[in-house]
Design a protein around this motif. Structure first.
Motif, mmCIF file in Angstrom:
data_model
loop_
_atom_site.group_PDB
_atom_site.id
_atom_site.type_symbol
_atom_site.label_atom_id
_atom_site.label_comp_id
_atom_site.label_asym_id
_atom_site.label_seq_id
_atom_site.Cartn_x
_atom_site.Cartn_y
_atom_site.Cartn_z
ATOM 1 N N UNK A 188 0.820 -1.204 0.000
ATOM 2 C CA UNK A 188 0.000 0.000 0.000
ATOM 3 C C UNK A 188 0.859 1.262 0.000
ATOM 4 N N UNK A 189 1.973 1.230 0.728
ATOM 5 C CA UNK A 189 2.873 2.380 0.737
ATOM 6 C C UNK A 189 3.542 2.565 -0.621
ATOM 7 N N UNK A 190 3.843 1.456 -1.301
ATOM 8 C CA UNK A 190 4.407 1.556 -2.647
ATOM 9 C C UNK A 190 3.436 2.203 -3.615
ATOM 10 N N UNK A 191 2.163 1.796 -3.535
ATOM 11 C CA UNK A 191 1.133 2.411 -4.381
ATOM 12 C C UNK A 191 1.016 3.901 -4.072
ATOM 13 N N UNK A 192 1.024 4.239 -2.775
ATOM 14 C CA UNK A 192 0.910 5.649 -2.389
ATOM 15 C C UNK A 192 2.088 6.462 -2.902
ATOM 16 N N UNK A 193 3.302 5.909 -2.782
ATOM 17 C CA UNK A 193 4.495 6.628 -3.238
ATOM 18 C C UNK A 193 4.437 6.921 -4.731
ATOM 19 N N UNK B 41 1.921 -5.744 -11.047
ATOM 20 C CA UNK B 41 1.518 -4.741 -10.060
ATOM 21 C C UNK B 41 0.005 -4.748 -9.837
ATOM 22 N N UNK B 42 -0.764 -4.836 -10.914
ATOM 23 C CA UNK B 42 -2.223 -4.845 -10.781
ATOM 24 C C UNK B 42 -2.703 -6.080 -10.026
ATOM 25 N N UNK B 43 -2.096 -7.220 -10.305
ATOM 26 C CA UNK B 43 -2.494 -8.464 -9.637
ATOM 27 C C UNK B 43 -2.137 -8.428 -8.153
ATOM 28 N N UNK B 44 -0.937 -7.925 -7.842
ATOM 29 C CA UNK B 44 -0.523 -7.816 -6.441
ATOM 30 C C UNK B 44 -1.470 -6.893 -5.679
ATOM 31 N N UNK C 116 6.081 11.068 -6.959
ATOM 32 C CA UNK C 116 5.790 10.422 -8.238
ATOM 33 C C UNK C 116 6.907 10.583 -9.271
ATOM 34 N N UNK C 117 7.475 11.803 -9.466
ATOM 35 C CA UNK C 117 8.563 11.919 -10.459
ATOM 36 C C UNK C 117 9.788 11.080 -10.088
ATOM 37 N N UNK C 118 10.055 10.959 -8.789
ATOM 38 C CA UNK C 118 11.202 10.157 -8.358
ATOM 39 C C UNK C 118 10.940 8.676 -8.610
ATOM 40 N N UNK D 185 4.822 0.246 -8.898
ATOM 41 C CA UNK D 185 4.566 0.135 -10.340
ATOM 42 C C UNK D 185 3.081 0.184 -10.670
ATOM 43 N N UNK D 186 2.224 0.209 -9.652
ATOM 44 C CA UNK D 186 0.779 0.292 -9.894
ATOM 45 C C UNK D 186 0.435 1.666 -10.448
ATOM 46 N N UNK D 187 -0.313 1.669 -11.540
ATOM 47 C CA UNK D 187 -0.784 2.921 -12.142
ATOM 48 C C UNK D 187 -2.301 2.919 -12.050
#
Length: 352
Positions: free
Chosen positions: A56-61, A169-172, A68-70, A316-318
């Protein structure tokens, strides 16, 4: 002068050796910070497992304006490395949680029940995902995550299948969301479904995805429920190895039929190296030669590696892309969740 020429001759070699480390360092550092934050979240809210928090933190980042640019720029190579290589290392160490003696101690009826649950969930989810027209390897990866062990299984199978990072990413994200919901929903159903603590533990172990989510869900039923849940869950994890090997064989045959088989040096092995390592760790644990302290340290390292890998995958989730297929992938997640919970419940009733 000789020293100057020698120095000049050496410097280009050193310069060429630096880019790979420099390319991965920002993303790996960000993943380490994400793991630290996930640990803090778990300590603040123990019901949220570290691995769930990491995703969840990865998605938020990936979607915060400042980060986001980083995430999509300088940190992307390192985050991708975390999602692949650290995932493999984590899966190898996961084998140290398993012992053949523990699995056989469940009894053949429970082993047969777990095999039936995994087979029915995998086949049913794969069929439903293809009927819904989900893109790429998403049906395969979601089926793997629901039937075996959540994000860890998705990472393992994606390596064998050569899946796109977006599909992974979407599946995870989907499997993590549903597994997190199970922590709150399944304990509420224990008494209405007439399950004693041991039966509840087996149901949780057979139907919840990630190991951490299983622990968080089953602990509400007491020590007996937790023990049964972990043993049944680890039995499902054992099936990761044959599933990955089967996917590798299927990928080879698919390439051969399409006339696009890769060169001999690039063919995916029938048993990927990290799966062989996973099996070797199971055998090592079964011997009983490792002291408890070593197993504890390996367990901690495994959790940290998987947390870093899942942070990388979450980044990597978009979400805009997921929204375009959101209705279909949500329907697949709901259908598969009902399927694995229903089949495992019937299996528990049949074996008690």
């Amino acid at each position: 002068m000789a020293l100057t020429l020698r120095d000049r001759a050496v410097r280009p070699t050193r310069t060429r050796a630096l880019p790979p480390l420099g390319g991965n360092a920002p993303g790996l550092l960000l993943a380490a910070l994400g793991v630290t934050a996930a640990i803090a979240v778990h300590q603040a809210v123990p019901a949220v497992p570290k691995l769930t928090a990491a995703v969840l933190l990865g998605v938020a980042a990936a979607h915060l304006p400042g980060l986001r640019p980083v995430v999509r720029g300088i940190a992307r190579p390192g985050l991708s490395t975390a999602g692949k290589r650290l995932m493999r290392l984590g899966i190898v160490l996961l084998g140290l949680k398993l012992s053949l003696d523990d699995v056989l101690g469940l009894g053949w009826a429970t082993v047969a029940m777990v095999l039936a649950v995994v087979a029915a969930t995998f086949a049913g989810t794969l069929w439903l995902g293809r009927r819904l027209g989900l893109p790429g390897d998403q049906p395969l990866l979601v089926a793997t995550g629901y039937s075996i062990c959540g994000a860890s299984a998705i990472g393992a199978v994606s390596q064998a299948a050569g899946s796109e990072e977006e599909d992974i990413a979407a599946s995870v994200a989907l499997v993590t969301l549903c597994g997190t919901l199970a922590i709150a929903v399944l304990p509420l159903l224990q008494h209405p479904l007439g399950l004693d603590p041991d039966g509840f533990g087996r149901w949780v172990g057979a139907s919840v995805h990630d190991v951490g989510q299983v622990v968080a869900t089953a602990q509400s039923g007491g020590a007996g429920a937790l023990r049964e849940a972990v043993l049944v869950k680890l039995m499902r994890v054992v099936l990761l190895a044959p599933l990955v090997a089967g996917v590798a064989v299927a990928v080879r045959r698919s390439h051969r039929r399409a006339g696009t088989a890769p060169a001999a040096g690039k063919r995916p092995p029938l048993v990927p190296l990290f799966v062989a390592g996973f099996l070797a760790m199971i055998a090592l644990r079964t011997t009983g030669v490792l002291p408890e302290r070593a197993l504890t340290l390996a367990g901690d390292a495994q959790e940290l590696l998987l947390a870093a890998a899942l942070f990388g995958l979450g980044s990597a989730v978009h979400l805009p892309t997921m929204v375009r297929t959101g209705g279909r992938i949500a329907l697949l997640g709901l259908g598969s969740w009902v399927m694995v919970a229903g089949v495992s419940y019937v299996g528990v009733l049949a074996t008690t």
